[in-house]
Design a protein around this motif. Structure first.
Motif, PDB file in Angstrom:
ATOM      1  N   ASN A  59     -34.909 -50.699  91.493  1.00  0.00           N
ATOM      2  CA  ASN A  59     -33.866 -50.437  92.502  1.00  0.00           C
ATOM      3  C   ASN A  59     -34.174 -49.196  93.333  1.00  0.00           C
ATOM      4  N   LEU A  60     -35.414 -49.090  93.784  1.00  0.00           N
ATOM      5  CA  LEU A  60     -35.838 -47.909  94.532  1.00  0.00           C
ATOM      6  C   LEU A  60     -35.505 -47.998  96.013  1.00  0.00           C
ATOM      7  N   GLY A  61     -35.466 -49.202  96.536  1.00  0.00           N
ATOM      8  CA  GLY A  61     -35.116 -49.380  97.946  1.00  0.00           C
ATOM      9  C   GLY A  61     -36.145 -48.842  98.921  1.00  0.00           C
ATOM     10  N   LEU A  62     -37.406 -48.786  98.518  1.00  0.00           N
ATOM     11  CA  LEU A  62     -38.452 -48.273  99.393  1.00  0.00           C
ATOM     12  C   LEU A  62     -38.971 -49.382 100.318  1.00  0.00           C
ATOM     13  N   LYS A  63     -39.430 -48.988 101.479  1.00  0.00           N
ATOM     14  CA  LYS A  63     -40.027 -49.918 102.420  1.00  0.00           C
ATOM     15  C   LYS A  63     -41.519 -50.017 102.110  1.00  0.00           C
ATOM     16  N   ILE A  64     -42.031 -51.226 101.932  1.00  0.00           N
ATOM     17  CA  ILE A  64     -43.440 -51.428 101.613  1.00  0.00           C
ATOM     18  C   ILE A  64     -44.097 -52.192 102.751  1.00  0.00           C
ATOM     19  N   VAL A  65     -45.229 -51.661 103.245  1.00  0.00           N
ATOM     20  CA  VAL A  65     -45.911 -52.302 104.369  1.00  0.00           C
ATOM     21  C   VAL A  65     -47.390 -52.493 104.057  1.00  0.00           C
ATOM     22  N   ASP A  66     -47.926 -53.629 104.465  1.00  0.00           N
ATOM     23  CA  ASP A  66     -49.364 -53.892 104.393  1.00  0.00           C
ATOM     24  C   ASP A  66     -50.028 -53.316 105.636  1.00  0.00           C
ATOM     25  N   ILE A  67     -51.108 -52.569 105.449  1.00  0.00           N
ATOM     26  CA  ILE A  67     -51.877 -52.089 106.586  1.00  0.00           C
ATOM     27  C   ILE A  67     -53.350 -52.423 106.356  1.00  0.00           C
ATOM     28  N   GLN A  68     -54.108 -52.484 107.414  1.00  0.00           N
ATOM     29  CA  GLN A  68     -55.532 -52.804 107.305  1.00  0.00           C
ATOM     30  C   GLN A  68     -56.385 -51.544 107.182  1.00  0.00           C
ATOM     31  N   GLU A  69     -55.984 -50.501 107.902  1.00  0.00           N
ATOM     32  CA  GLU A  69     -56.733 -49.252 107.928  1.00  0.00           C
ATOM     33  C   GLU A  69     -55.756 -48.083 107.854  1.00  0.00           C
ATOM     34  N   THR A  70     -56.251 -46.920 107.449  1.00  0.00           N
ATOM     35  CA  THR A  70     -55.379 -45.751 107.348  1.00  0.00           C
ATOM     36  C   THR A  70     -54.801 -45.353 108.703  1.00  0.00           C
ATOM     37  N   GLU A  71     -55.498 -45.708 109.787  1.00  0.00           N
ATOM     38  CA  GLU A  71     -55.004 -45.399 111.130  1.00  0.00           C
ATOM     39  C   GLU A  71     -53.694 -46.127 111.441  1.00  0.00           C
ATOM     40  N   ASP A  72     -53.389 -47.168 110.674  1.00  0.00           N
ATOM     41  CA  ASP A  72     -52.168 -47.952 110.894  1.00  0.00           C
ATOM     42  C   ASP A  72     -50.979 -47.395 110.119  1.00  0.00           C
ATOM     43  N   TYR A  73     -51.120 -46.207 109.560  1.00  0.00           N
ATOM     44  CA  TYR A  73     -50.103 -45.627 108.658  1.00  0.00           C
ATOM     45  C   TYR A  73     -48.704 -45.655 109.279  1.00  0.00           C
ATOM     46  N   VAL A  74     -47.732 -46.062 108.454  1.00  0.00           N
ATOM     47  CA  VAL A  74     -46.328 -46.126 108.873  1.00  0.00           C
ATOM     48  C   VAL A  74     -45.552 -45.035 108.140  1.00  0.00           C
ATOM     49  N   GLU A  75     -44.851 -44.211 108.867  1.00  0.00           N
ATOM     50  CA  GLU A  75     -44.074 -43.109 108.273  1.00  0.00           C
ATOM     51  C   GLU A  75     -42.949 -43.641 107.389  1.00  0.00           C
ATOM     52  N   HIS A  76     -42.652 -42.874 106.339  1.00  0.00           N
ATOM     53  CA  HIS A  76     -41.526 -43.150 105.437  1.00  0.00           C
ATOM     54  C   HIS A  76     -41.568 -44.570 104.884  1.00  0.00           C
ATOM     55  N   ALA A  77     -42.766 -44.969 104.455  1.00  0.00           N
ATOM     56  CA  ALA A  77     -42.946 -46.280 103.840  1.00  0.00           C
ATOM     57  C   ALA A  77     -44.067 -46.182 102.818  1.00  0.00           C
ATOM     58  N   VAL A  78     -44.101 -47.129 101.900  1.00  0.00           N
ATOM     59  CA  VAL A  78     -45.218 -47.243 100.969  1.00  0.00           C
ATOM     60  C   VAL A  78     -46.281 -48.089 101.667  1.00  0.00           C
ATOM     61  N   ASN A  79     -47.350 -47.435 102.111  1.00  0.00           N
ATOM     62  CA  ASN A  79     -48.426 -48.104 102.839  1.00  0.00           C
ATOM     63  C   ASN A  79     -49.452 -48.642 101.844  1.00  0.00           C
ATOM     64  N   VAL A  80     -49.831 -49.913 102.011  1.00  0.00           N
ATOM     65  CA  VAL A  80     -50.714 -50.568 101.048  1.00  0.00           C
ATOM     66  C   VAL A  80     -51.914 -51.176 101.759  1.00  0.00           C
ATOM     67  N   ILE A  81     -53.103 -50.863 101.252  1.00  0.00           N
ATOM     68  CA  ILE A  81     -54.334 -51.507 101.698  1.00  0.00           C
ATOM     69  C   ILE A  81     -54.820 -52.400 100.565  1.00  0.00           C
ATOM     70  N   ASP A  82     -54.888 -53.693 100.813  1.00  0.00           N
ATOM     71  CA  ASP A  82     -55.259 -54.675  99.783  1.00  0.00           C
ATOM     72  C   ASP A  82     -56.707 -55.104 100.009  1.00  0.00           C
ATOM     73  N   SER A  83     -57.565 -54.798  99.040  1.00  0.00           N
ATOM     74  CA  SER A  83     -58.990 -55.085  99.198  1.00  0.00           C
ATOM     75  C   SER A  83     -59.451 -56.328  98.451  1.00  0.00           C
ATOM     76  N   CYS A  84     -58.518 -57.030  97.777  1.00  0.00           N
ATOM     77  CA  CYS A  84     -58.975 -58.216  97.034  1.00  0.00           C
ATOM     78  C   CYS A  84     -57.994 -59.385  97.057  1.00  0.00           C
ATOM     79  N   GLY A  85     -56.740 -59.174  97.433  1.00  0.00           N
ATOM     80  CA  GLY A  85     -55.801 -60.276  97.577  1.00  0.00           C
ATOM     81  C   GLY A  85     -55.266 -60.865  96.291  1.00  0.00           C
ATOM     82  N   LEU A  86     -55.293 -60.116  95.193  1.00  0.00           N
ATOM     83  CA  LEU A  86     -54.737 -60.620  93.934  1.00  0.00           C
ATOM     84  C   LEU A  86     -53.220 -60.709  94.026  1.00  0.00           C
ATOM     85  N   ALA A  87     -52.650 -61.837  93.614  1.00  0.00           N
ATOM     86  CA  ALA A  87     -51.203 -62.035  93.619  1.00  0.00           C
ATOM     87  C   ALA A  87     -50.660 -62.016  92.199  1.00  0.00           C
ATOM     88  N   MET A  88     -49.378 -61.730  92.052  1.00  0.00           N
ATOM     89  CA  MET A  88     -48.760 -61.654  90.724  1.00  0.00           C
ATOM     90  C   MET A  88     -48.805 -62.980  89.982  1.00  0.00           C
TER      91      MET A  88
END
Length: 324
Positions: A50-79
């Motif tokens: 119940n953290l309520g954080l915003k999570i975003v997928d980005i391709q490169e660090t230059e795409d960084y989004v403020e006040h969000a959990v920025n994620v770079i996925d290098s392998c595409g593993l799903a739960m």
């Protein structure tokens, strides 16, 4: 403000959970963070906790989004491809891929440091990556030949050897290796802002050999390394009996100590300060810190993992950056 990378570790372990718990305390950090991992896995823990954080997928660090959990996925593993708390070749491979991408970004200057969540060595091997652990991966992928593991916490300890048998550890306590570690420890302490660190070196044998009565490694290898370090201008004492050197260091007689092998240093550091012990790899061309605990498969996915050590690893990375 720089960007620091966090690798998610083994997805089946506690890594995703402790990362989310640590990132929820955004206000305590001086820098921005990008997670090398999987957004859907982090979103699962975001909801569970119940953290309520915003999570975003980005391709490169230059795409960084403020006040969000920025994620770079290098392998595409799903739960859906693994089970929480279970060994998996896919998770071992994913953990490696997250590290690999983070190192590439750090070496190219896209991130200023890497903080690692735990991986599972057995899963890593199942995934086809035959390393002893994080330290060896970082050394190999950065082309580093002289490096050492350091505990950075209330006790600051660097190891001459780590993941090898006790018999092999004795063989590795050579003059050159001890001297290299003294130099690395001195460098690390200066890098964190200490202008003239006072270092100690533990003996290998009981009573530091007692003048050769209980072993002569101190006379043949360790002592000569200390003398050469002194000639280079390093303020270092030893060899000091292992049963007293860490107490003296904790009480301020010394600023940091060299341990001869894995358990000699680990037991001293972890006995009282487990949550504050941060594992650092010194000698790399990049900054790398890590939690000092494992994947904890037994509690993974239950929402009860403690994120304190991850937060501490992030703060220590920031501390190393100040004097980089």
């Amino acid at each position: 403000m720089s960007i620091i990378g966090i690798t998610m570790g083994d997805p089946a372990g506690v890594g995703p959970e402790i990362i989310m718990k640590a990132l929820a305390q955004e206000q305590v950090y001086e820098h921005q963070y990008v997670v090398y991992g999987a957004a859907d896995i982090l979103e699962y823990y975001n909801g569970m906790l119940n953290l309520g954080l915003k999570i975003v997928d980005i391709q490169e660090t230059e795409d960084y989004v403020e006040h969000a959990v920025n994620v770079i996925d290098s392998c595409g593993l799903a739960m859906t491809e693994y089970e929480i708390g279970k060994l998996s070749a896919k998770c071992g491979d994913a953990a490696y891929r997250y590290i690999e991408r983070s190192i590439r970004d750090a070496m190219s200057g896209k991130i200023a440091a890497v903080v690692t969540a735990p991986l599972n060595k057995e899963a890593l091997h199942m995934g086809g990556h035959l390393y002893d652990g994080h330290t060896e991966i970082f050394a190999t992928l950065t082309g580093t030949k002289t490096y050492a593991m350091m505990f950075y916490g209330p006790l600051k300890i660097m190891h001459v050897s780590t993941h090898c048998s006790l018999r092999e550890a004795c063989n590795r306590a050579t003059k050159q290796r001890v001297l290299d570690v003294i130099r690395l420890l001195n460098q690390a302490m200066i890098q964190t802002g200490m202008e003239h660190p006072h270092l100690a070196v533990a003996g290998l044998n009981p009573h530091a050999g007692e003048h050769g009565l209980f072993g002569d490694e101190e006379i043949r290898e360790i002592g000569p390394a200390i003398e050469e370090a002194k000639m280079e201008g390093i303020d270092v004492d030893g060899p000091i009996p292992p049963d007293s050197v860490f107490g003296k260091t904790l009480n301020g007689v010394y600023d940091a100590a060299v341990a001869m092998y894995h358990d000699q240093g680990h037991i001293a550091a972890k006995l009282q300060f487990m949550s504050q012990c941060v594992n650092c790899t010194i000698g790399l061309p990049i900054i790398r810190t890590s939690v000092d605990h494992g994947t904890a498969f037994d509690i993974a996915g239950k929402g009860i993992a403690d994120g304190t050590n991850m937060k501490q690893a992030m703060l220590v990375a920031e501390e190393f950056m100040k004097n980089r």
